[in-house]
Design an enzyme around this catalytic site. Structure first.
Site, PDB file in Angstrom:
ATOM      1  N   VAL A  11       0.639  -0.466  -0.125  1.00 52.75           N
ATOM      2  CA  VAL A  11       0.044   0.214   0.328  1.00 52.75           C
ATOM      3  C   VAL A  11       0.811   1.715  -0.151  1.00 52.75           C
ATOM      4  CG1 VAL A  11      -1.797   1.472   1.472  1.00 52.75           C
ATOM      5  CG2 VAL A  11      -2.287  -1.128   1.016  1.00 52.75           C
ATOM      6  N   THR A 121      -5.908  -0.134   7.392  1.00 52.66           N
ATOM      7  CA  THR A 121      -7.435  -0.345   7.393  1.00 52.66           C
ATOM      8  C   THR A 121      -6.683  -0.889   8.826  1.00 52.66           C
ATOM      9  OG1 THR A 121      -6.914  -1.818   5.451  1.00 52.66           O
ATOM     10  CG2 THR A 121      -8.654  -2.126   7.300  1.00 52.66           C
ATOM     11  N   LEU A 153      -7.204  -0.665  -2.340  1.00 56.60           N
ATOM     12  CA  LEU A 153      -6.493  -1.212  -4.323  1.00 56.60           C
ATOM     13  C   LEU A 153      -6.286  -2.779  -3.713  1.00 56.60           C
ATOM     14  CD1 LEU A 153      -3.459   1.138  -3.182  1.00 56.60           C
ATOM     15  CD2 LEU A 153      -5.195   1.635  -4.638  1.00 56.60           C
ATOM     16  N   GLU A 155      -4.691  -5.876  -5.472  1.00 54.95           N
ATOM     17  CA  GLU A 155      -3.135  -6.667  -5.534  1.00 54.95           C
ATOM     18  C   GLU A 155      -3.259  -6.841  -7.255  1.00 54.95           C
ATOM     19  OE1 GLU A 155      -1.282  -8.320  -3.514  1.00 54.95           O
ATOM     20  OE2 GLU A 155      -1.544  -7.891  -1.095  1.00 54.95           O
ATOM     21  N   LEU A 250     -18.790 -11.983  -8.494  1.00 54.07           N
ATOM     22  CA  LEU A 250     -19.425 -13.230  -8.785  1.00 54.07           C
ATOM     23  C   LEU A 250     -19.137 -14.433  -9.680  1.00 54.07           C
ATOM     24  CD1 LEU A 250     -22.787 -11.279  -9.223  1.00 54.07           C
ATOM     25  CD2 LEU A 250     -21.883 -12.241  -6.897  1.00 54.07           C
ATOM     26  N   CYS A 260      -5.957  -9.650   2.523  1.00 56.54           N
ATOM     27  CA  CYS A 260      -6.720  -8.624   3.315  1.00 56.54           C
ATOM     28  C   CYS A 260      -8.455  -9.141   3.280  1.00 56.54           C
ATOM     29  CB  CYS A 260      -7.484  -7.348   1.557  1.00 56.54           C
ATOM     30  SG  CYS A 260      -5.871  -5.714   1.774  1.00 56.54           S
TER      31      CYS A 260
END
Ligand code: UDX
Length: 429
Positions: A11, A121, A153, A155, A250, A260
Site C-alpha cells: 500500500v 486498515t 487497492l 493487488e 460473482l 486482506c
C-alpha cells in the site's frame, strides 16, 4: 504538496509512487534499511504491474525518494500518511502496535502543523487513539489533524485503482485539513466523500466484508448449481445484470484469500463483538469459504480415490492473478492439503514461485506451464492467471498419465474439455 508515507509495503509504495506521479513531492519511509537501500538502488521489493516503471520515472524526475528516517519524512512534509501493517492477533483482533509506534514517532518529530493521515486498515475509533497518542507524546504541543483515508487497492491492479479510484474517502474531525486532502487527490478527478473519521474507518471494513460476502454467496450458489445441474456462470451473469447487484465479484472459485479479505473479515467480526453485536452473517461468510475449499479437495480425493503417491500438477500459487503474493493463498492451502494426503506435487506460477518456495517445500517447481502436466495423474488450476487459458491442452492430455483436470477457477468450457477427452471438474457447473 510535500507528502511522506510511513511504511513502504504494497500500500505504502503504491501510494507514494502514485502521489509522485500526480505531481507531489514524496518521501517514502521504511524502518527496514535493506528495503530502503534496495529501492534507492532501483530494486523492487514486490511485483505489481506498472509500478516499477512509475517508481523509476518519478525517482529520476526527483519527485520520489526513500529514507529510513521517520524524522526526516515528518519534518519535510505537510501531510504524513501512515501505511504500516495491521496484522491479525490470535483472537482475530487487530495488532495496532505498528500504528501506535508510528504515531509516537510522528509526535516526537513534529515542529509545525501536520496532517496525519491513516491509510492502514484499522478498527473503527483508531483515529481517536492516534490523535490522543500524538497529543500525549508531542512535547512542543504543535497543532495537527488526524484524517482517515482508507485504501481500496486490489493487488495486481493497484496502480490503476489508485490513479482512477471509484471514490476517495476522507474522514475528518475538523474542516482544516479538508482542502489539502482534496488538493492531494485533485488530479485523480474522482468523487471525494468527506465524512467523520469513524464512518471512514467503518467504510473500509464494511466494503471488504461485503465483497467477501458476495464471493461466499456465489460460492454457496455453486453448490446448489452442482446439485441441480444448473451452471453458476449463467446464474452469475443473470443476476449480475441487475444493476443493484452487479457482475463483479460473482466468480465462483475455490474460495477467497489474500492479505486482506480473511484478515479484515475476522477483524470486523471481532470489532462488532467488542461493540456488542454478534455479526453471525459474516461468520457464515467465513464458514462458506472454508467449506468451498473442503469441497474442492473432496472432489479431487473422490475422483482419484487414493491420492497417496499420485502426481498432481498445480497451476497457480499466488492468491489470485497478476501478483506474486502468496499470503493466505487458497492455492498454497490446497497444496498443503494434497501433500497431507500423500500426493507428489509439480507446480508452476508465472510470478509467485520464488515466494512459494519458502513456505511450500517438497514440490517440484516447473518453469514452463505446459510441462507441469507431464506424467501427472491429475492437473489442478488454482489461480486465475489469464495465460492458463492458453495451456496446450492437446499436449497435456498426451503427456498425462490420466487426463483429469480440476479447475478451481472455471477457466475452461466444460463441454469443450470433455470433447478433448478430459475428465473435467470445475466449480458449480
Ligand atoms: C481486496 C479489495 O478488493 C481491495 O479493495 C482492498 O482494499 C484490499 O483487499 P485484494 O486482496 O488485492 O483486494 O484482492 P481481490 O481482487 O479483492 O480478491 C480477493 C480474493 O477473492 C482473491 O483470492 C480472489 O481470487 C477472490 N475472488 C475475487 C473470487 O474468488 N471471486 C471473485 O469474483 C473475485
Amino acid at each position: 504538496m510535500k507528502i511522506s508515507i510511513i511504511g513502504t509495503g504494497y500500500v505504502g509504495l503504491v501510494t507514494g509512487t502514485c502521489f509522485a506521479e500526480l505531481g507531489h513531492q514524496v518521501i517514502c519511509v521504511d524502518c527496514d534499511e535493506n528495503k530502503v537501500r534496495m529501492l534507492q538502488a532501483g530494486g523492487m521489493p514486490i511485483y505489481e504491474p506498472g509500478l516499477e516503471e512509475l517508481v523509476r520515472k518519478n525517482v529520476a524526475s526527483g519527485g520520489l525518494r526513500f529514507t529510513a528516517s521517520t524524522k526526516e519524512g515528518v519534518e519535510q512534509s505537510q501531510a504524513i500518511f501512515i501505511a504500516v501493517p495491521t496484522p491479525p492477533l490470535e483472537d482475530g483482533g487487530v495488532d495496532l502496535s505498528f500504528v501506535e509506534g508510528v504515531a509516537r514517532e510522528i509526535a516526537t518529530s513534529m515542529t509545525t502543523y501536520k496532517i496525519v493521515v491513516d491509510k492502514s486498515t484499522v478498527p473503527v475509533r483508531t483515529g481517536e487513539k492516534v490523535a490522543e497518542t500524538i497529543k500525549r507524546y508531542c512535547k512542543s504541543k504543535v497543532e495537527f489533524d488526524v484524517v482517515s483515508n482508507p485504501e481500496f487497492l486490489r493487488e495486481g491492479f493497484a496502480v490503476s485503482d489508485f490513479l482512477h479510484p471509484d471514490r476517495v474517502v476522507i474522514g475528518v474531525t475538523s474542516q482544516r485539513p479538508v482542502q489539502a486532502m482534496k488538493d492531494i487527490y485533485g488530479p485523480c478527478e474522482a468523487p471525494i466523500i468527506v465524512t467523520d473519521i469513524n464512518s471512514a474507518e467503518l467504510i473500509k471494513h464494511a466494503a471488504n466484508s461485503f465483497l467477501a460476502l458476495k464471493i461466499s454467496y456465489i460460492n454457496a450458489l455453486s453448490v446448489i448449481c452442482e446439485q441441480s445441474k444448473a451452471n453458476i456462470q449463467e446464474v452469475a451473469n443473470g443476476i449480475g445484470m441487475d444493476a443493484r447487484i452487479g457482475r463483479p465479484f460473482l466468480d465462483a472459485s475455490l474460495g477467497f484469500g489474500g492479505s486482506c479479505f480473511p484478515k479484515d473479515l475476522s477483524a470486523f467480526i471481532k470489532i462488532s463483538e467488542q461493540l456488542g453485536y454478534d455479526f453471525a452473517l459474516l461468520k457464515e461468510v467465513q464458514k462458506i469459504n472454508t467449506h468451498q475449499m473442503d469441497r474442492f479437495v473432496k472432489k479431487i480425493t473422490d475422483t482419484l480415490w487414493v491420492v497417496k503417491d499420485k502426481t498432481i500438477g498445480v497451476l497457480g500459487l499466488a492468491f489470485k492473478q497478476n501478483t506474486d503474493d502468496i499470503r493466505m493463498s487458497p492455492a498454497i492451502d490446497l497444496c498443503h492439503r494434497l501433500q497431507k494426503e500423500g500426493a507428489r506435487l509439480r507446480a508452476y506460477d508465472p510470478k509467485a514461485m520464488e515466494k512459494a518456495r519458502a513456505v511450500l517445500t517438497g514440490v517440484e517447481y516447473v518453469n514452463d506451464m505446459n510441462e507441469v502436466a507431464d506424467g501427472c495423474d491429475a492437473l489442478v488450476i488454482a489461480t486465475e492467471w489469464p495465460e492458463f487459458k492458453k495451456l496446450d491442452l492437446e499436449r497435456a492430455r498426451r503427456k498425462m498419465t490420466h487426463p483429469i483436470l480440476f479447475d478451481g477457477r472455471n477457466l475452461f468450457d466444460a463441454a469443450g474439455m470433455e470433447r478433448l477427452g478430459f475428465i473435467y471438474k470445475s466449480i458449480g457447473r
